[in-house]
Design a protein around this motif. Structure first.
Motif, PDB file in Angstrom:
ATOM      1  N   GLY A   1       0.757  -1.226   0.137  1.00  0.00           N
ATOM      2  CA  GLY A   1       0.140  -0.076  -0.067  1.00  0.00           C
ATOM      3  C   GLY A   1       0.944   1.230  -0.193  1.00  0.00           C
ATOM      4  O   GLY A   1       2.015   1.301  -0.536  1.00  0.00           O
ATOM      5  N   ALA A   2       0.213   2.346   0.430  1.00  0.00           N
ATOM      6  CA  ALA A   2       0.971   3.676   0.464  1.00  0.00           C
ATOM      7  C   ALA A   2       0.620   4.411   1.814  1.00  0.00           C
ATOM      8  O   ALA A   2      -0.613   4.465   2.233  1.00  0.00           O
ATOM      9  N   VAL A   3       1.501   5.055   2.217  1.00  0.00           N
ATOM     10  CA  VAL A   3       0.983   6.014   3.406  1.00  0.00           C
ATOM     11  C   VAL A   3       1.721   7.513   2.979  1.00  0.00           C
ATOM     12  O   VAL A   3       2.655   7.716   2.154  1.00  0.00           O
ATOM     13  N   THR A   4       1.264   8.239   3.829  1.00  0.00           N
ATOM     14  CA  THR A   4       1.834   9.722   3.746  1.00  0.00           C
ATOM     15  C   THR A   4       2.286  10.200   4.997  1.00  0.00           C
ATOM     16  O   THR A   4       1.840  10.128   6.024  1.00  0.00           O
ATOM     17  N   LEU A   5       3.724  10.192   4.954  1.00  0.00           N
ATOM     18  CA  LEU A   5       4.522  10.517   6.005  1.00  0.00           C
ATOM     19  C   LEU A   5       4.748  12.111   6.126  1.00  0.00           C
ATOM     20  O   LEU A   5       5.448  12.439   5.017  1.00  0.00           O
ATOM     21  N   THR A   6       4.426  12.933   7.027  1.00  0.00           N
ATOM     22  CA  THR A   6       4.655  14.316   7.186  1.00  0.00           C
ATOM     23  C   THR A   6       5.655  14.579   8.105  1.00  0.00           C
ATOM     24  O   THR A   6       5.552  14.169   9.123  1.00  0.00           O
ATOM     25  N   ILE A   7       6.825  15.083   7.751  1.00  0.00           N
ATOM     26  CA  ILE A   7       7.767  15.424   8.761  1.00  0.00           C
ATOM     27  C   ILE A   7       7.890  17.032   8.592  1.00  0.00           C
ATOM     28  O   ILE A   7       8.247  17.630   7.754  1.00  0.00           O
ATOM     29  N   GLY A   8       7.635  17.485   9.725  1.00  0.00           N
ATOM     30  CA  GLY A   8       7.488  19.019   9.858  1.00  0.00           C
ATOM     31  C   GLY A   8       6.386  19.360   9.083  1.00  0.00           C
ATOM     32  O   GLY A   8       5.220  18.890   9.394  1.00  0.00           O
ATOM     33  N   ASP A   9       6.474  20.084   7.929  1.00  0.00           N
ATOM     34  CA  ASP A   9       5.413  20.543   7.105  1.00  0.00           C
ATOM     35  C   ASP A   9       5.420  19.982   5.842  1.00  0.00           C
ATOM     36  O   ASP A   9       4.634  20.117   4.762  1.00  0.00           O
ATOM     37  N   ALA A  10       6.624  18.984   5.676  1.00  0.00           N
ATOM     38  CA  ALA A  10       6.891  18.317   4.366  1.00  0.00           C
ATOM     39  C   ALA A  10       6.106  17.006   4.284  1.00  0.00           C
ATOM     40  O   ALA A  10       6.343  16.053   5.051  1.00  0.00           O
ATOM     41  N   PRO A  11       5.116  16.730   3.340  1.00  0.00           N
ATOM     42  CA  PRO A  11       4.472  15.414   2.966  1.00  0.00           C
ATOM     43  C   PRO A  11       5.518  14.731   2.239  1.00  0.00           C
ATOM     44  O   PRO A  11       6.230  15.114   1.142  1.00  0.00           O
ATOM     45  N   HIS A  12       5.493  13.260   2.408  1.00  0.00           N
ATOM     46  CA  HIS A  12       6.003  12.391   1.475  1.00  0.00           C
ATOM     47  C   HIS A  12       5.154  11.125   1.281  1.00  0.00           C
ATOM     48  O   HIS A  12       4.871  10.508   2.462  1.00  0.00           O
ATOM     49  N   VAL A  13       5.079  10.862   0.162  1.00  0.00           N
ATOM     50  CA  VAL A  13       4.239   9.719  -0.260  1.00  0.00           C
ATOM     51  C   VAL A  13       5.202   8.516  -0.237  1.00  0.00           C
ATOM     52  O   VAL A  13       5.816   8.608  -0.992  1.00  0.00           O
ATOM     53  N   MET A  14       4.739   7.479   0.778  1.00  0.00           N
ATOM     54  CA  MET A  14       5.883   6.219   0.704  1.00  0.00           C
ATOM     55  C   MET A  14       4.982   5.097   0.247  1.00  0.00           C
ATOM     56  O   MET A  14       3.981   4.789   0.823  1.00  0.00           O
ATOM     57  N   GLU A  15       5.504   4.581  -0.875  1.00  0.00           N
ATOM     58  CA  GLU A  15       5.047   3.121  -1.405  1.00  0.00           C
ATOM     59  C   GLU A  15       5.912   1.979  -1.105  1.00  0.00           C
ATOM     60  O   GLU A  15       6.990   2.171  -0.551  1.00  0.00           O
ATOM     61  N   PRO A  16       5.549   1.122  -1.650  1.00  0.00           N
ATOM     62  CA  PRO A  16       6.334  -0.196  -1.151  1.00  0.00           C
ATOM     63  C   PRO A  16       7.770   0.203  -1.706  1.00  0.00           C
ATOM     64  O   PRO A  16       8.252   0.389  -2.656  1.00  0.00           O
ATOM     65  N   GLY A  17       8.918  -0.362  -0.809  1.00  0.00           N
ATOM     66  CA  GLY A  17      10.145   0.105  -0.894  1.00  0.00           C
ATOM     67  C   GLY A  17      10.621   1.268  -0.178  1.00  0.00           C
ATOM     68  O   GLY A  17      11.809   1.808  -0.189  1.00  0.00           O
ATOM     69  N   GLY A  18       9.504   2.107   0.102  1.00  0.00           N
ATOM     70  CA  GLY A  18      10.177   3.477   0.963  1.00  0.00           C
ATOM     71  C   GLY A  18      10.437   3.197   2.373  1.00  0.00           C
ATOM     72  O   GLY A  18      10.147   2.278   2.917  1.00  0.00           O
ATOM     73  N   TYR A  19      11.427   4.206   2.472  1.00  0.00           N
ATOM     74  CA  TYR A  19      12.401   4.151   3.791  1.00  0.00           C
ATOM     75  C   TYR A  19      12.469   5.288   4.169  1.00  0.00           C
ATOM     76  O   TYR A  19      12.615   6.368   3.589  1.00  0.00           O
ATOM     77  N   ALA A  20      12.453   5.482   5.581  1.00  0.00           N
ATOM     78  CA  ALA A  20      12.328   6.859   6.113  1.00  0.00           C
ATOM     79  C   ALA A  20      13.276   6.548   7.611  1.00  0.00           C
ATOM     80  O   ALA A  20      12.886   5.753   8.353  1.00  0.00           O
ATOM     81  N   TYR A  21      14.072   7.567   7.764  1.00  0.00           N
ATOM     82  CA  TYR A  21      14.718   7.718   9.125  1.00  0.00           C
ATOM     83  C   TYR A  21      14.041   8.777   9.776  1.00  0.00           C
ATOM     84  O   TYR A  21      14.134   9.843   9.312  1.00  0.00           O
ATOM     85  N   LEU A  22      13.857   8.583  10.929  1.00  0.00           N
ATOM     86  CA  LEU A  22      13.270   9.659  11.932  1.00  0.00           C
ATOM     87  C   LEU A  22      14.152   9.671  13.299  1.00  0.00           C
ATOM     88  O   LEU A  22      14.137   8.964  13.995  1.00  0.00           O
ATOM     89  N   PRO A  23      14.702  10.881  13.557  1.00  0.00           N
ATOM     90  CA  PRO A  23      15.634  11.125  14.582  1.00  0.00           C
ATOM     91  C   PRO A  23      14.662  11.183  15.796  1.00  0.00           C
ATOM     92  O   PRO A  23      13.767  11.595  15.813  1.00  0.00           O
TER      93      PRO A  23
END
Length: 277
Positions: free
Chosen positions: A99-121
Motif C-alpha cells: 500500500g501507501a502512506v503519507t509521512l509528514t515531517i514538519g510541514d513536508a509530506p512524503h508519499v511512501m510506497e512499497p520500498g519506501g524507507y524513512a529515518y526519523l531522529p
C-alpha cells in the motif's frame, strides 16, 4: 532496479482442522517467528492511532536482545496518527511493504510506497496517514537513541530502495549484497537498517559471531539459516530475532533471491554497567 515484491502479513485465523505443529521456536540465543503465527489474535493497538493494528515481533528483553523494538503496522484507509511517537528519545526507521502512506515531517509530506524507507531522529515532528487506500503495511523499528559527545543527531530523510544500488560483499561477484540507506562511517547513526540480498546458491561462508543484536524479517524468498547450533528453514514473512554473539550463517537455496530487512546496533561504546543507559 526491477520491481520488488515484499511479503506482508494479513492476519486471519487458521482453520480448526489445522495441525498445531509449526516452526516457531524461542531459545536463549535466538527466536524464529514464522509468518503463520502473525494472526489477528496477536495484534495490538497503540495510543493516539486510529484504524490500525500492529504485530509486535521484537521488544527489549533483559538477558536477550535489549536495544530495539520492531513492529509491523497495518493502517486502514483514513487511518493514521498525528501523534505516532510518545517517547522523545526514540528514533525510528519506517519501511513500507504494502500500500501507501503519507509521512509528514514538519510541514513536508512524503508519499511512501512499497520500498519506501524513512529515518526519523529522536524528537522529530512527524505524522503518518493512509490517504490512498487500501490497507497499508509497513515496518516500524524503534530504538532509544544513544548520543555521542560533540556529534549531532542525524537528520530525517525519506528514500526508496529502488533508488539505491546494492553494495556487493567483497569476493562474492554480487551474489551477496547489502542495500545501505546510511553511510556506515556516519557516526551520527547508532543503528543500521539495511536490506541484505542473496542470489540462489549464495552463502554466508562462516559463522558470524558479533556483539550486534539483530532483527531479520524475510522480505522475499527462502533459505536455510544457521542459528547458534541449529539449521532452520525460513521463508518470506518469517522473522529471526538474535541476541548478541549468537553464531549465524546462511545458505540461499533459490529458486529466486533471498532478501531480508536487517536491524543492527552500531557505532557506540559498550555500556560498562549492567543496566542500560
Amino acid at each position: 532496479m526491477t520491481d520488488r515484491t515484499y511479503f506482508a502479513p494479513t492476519g486471519g485465523h487458521p482453520g480448526q482442522e489445522q495441525l498445531l505443529t509449526d516452526r516457531a521456536v524461542f531459545t536463549d540465543a535466538y527466536a524464529v517467528i514464522p509468518r503463520g503465527t502473525m494472526r489477528d489474535i496477536v495484534t495490538s493497538f497503540l495510543p493516539h492511532w486510529a484504524d490500525m493494528r500492529a504485530w509486535v515481533i521484537a521488544r527489549p528483553m533483559t538477558g536477550f536482545a535489549e536495544t530495539f523494538s520492531h513492529y509491523i503496522m497495518e493502517v486502514q484507509p483514513g487511518g493514521g496518527s498525528d501523534r505516532p511517537e510518545t517517547d522523545p528519545q526514540a528514533e525510528a526507521v519506517l519501511f513500507v511493504v504494502d500500500g501507501a502512506v503519507t509521512l509528514t515531517i514538519g510541514d513536508a509530506p512524503h508519499v511512501m510506497e512499497p520500498g519506501g524507507y524513512a529515518y526519523l531522529p529522536p524528537g522529530c515532528n512527524w505524522t503518518l496517514h493512509n490517504h490512498a487506500g487500501p490497507a497499508a503495511r509497513f515496518h516500524w523499528i524503534r530504538k532509544a537513541y544513544e548520543p555521542a559527545p560533540d556529534i549531532p543527531a542525524p537528520d530525517p530523510f525519506v528514500t526508496n530502495e529502488r533508488d539505491i544500488a546494492p553494495t556487493p560483499m567483497p569476493g562474492t561477484e554480487g551474489r551477496w549484497a547489502t542495500t545501505r540507506f546510511v553511510d556506515p562511517a556516519d557516526m551520527r547513526h547508532d543503528m543500521h537498517v539495511t536490506i541484505v540480498t542473496f542470489q540462489p546458491g549464495a552463502v554466508i561462508p562462516f559463522a558470524e559471531t558479533h556483539v550486534m543484536e539483530h532483527g531479520l524479517y524475510v522480505l522475499e524468498g527462502k533459505a536455510v539459516y544457521r542459528l547458534n547450533q541449529d539449521w532452520v528453514e525460513v521463508e518470506a514473512g518469517d522473522y529471526m530475532w538474535l541476541r548478541a554473539f549468537c553464531p549465524q550463517a546462511c545458505y540461499a537455496g533459490g529458486p529466486g533471491p533471498f532478501r531480508y530487512l536487517l536491524y543492527k546496533d552500531v557505532n557506540r561504546h559498550m555500556p560498562l554497567k549492567l543496566s542500560r543507559r
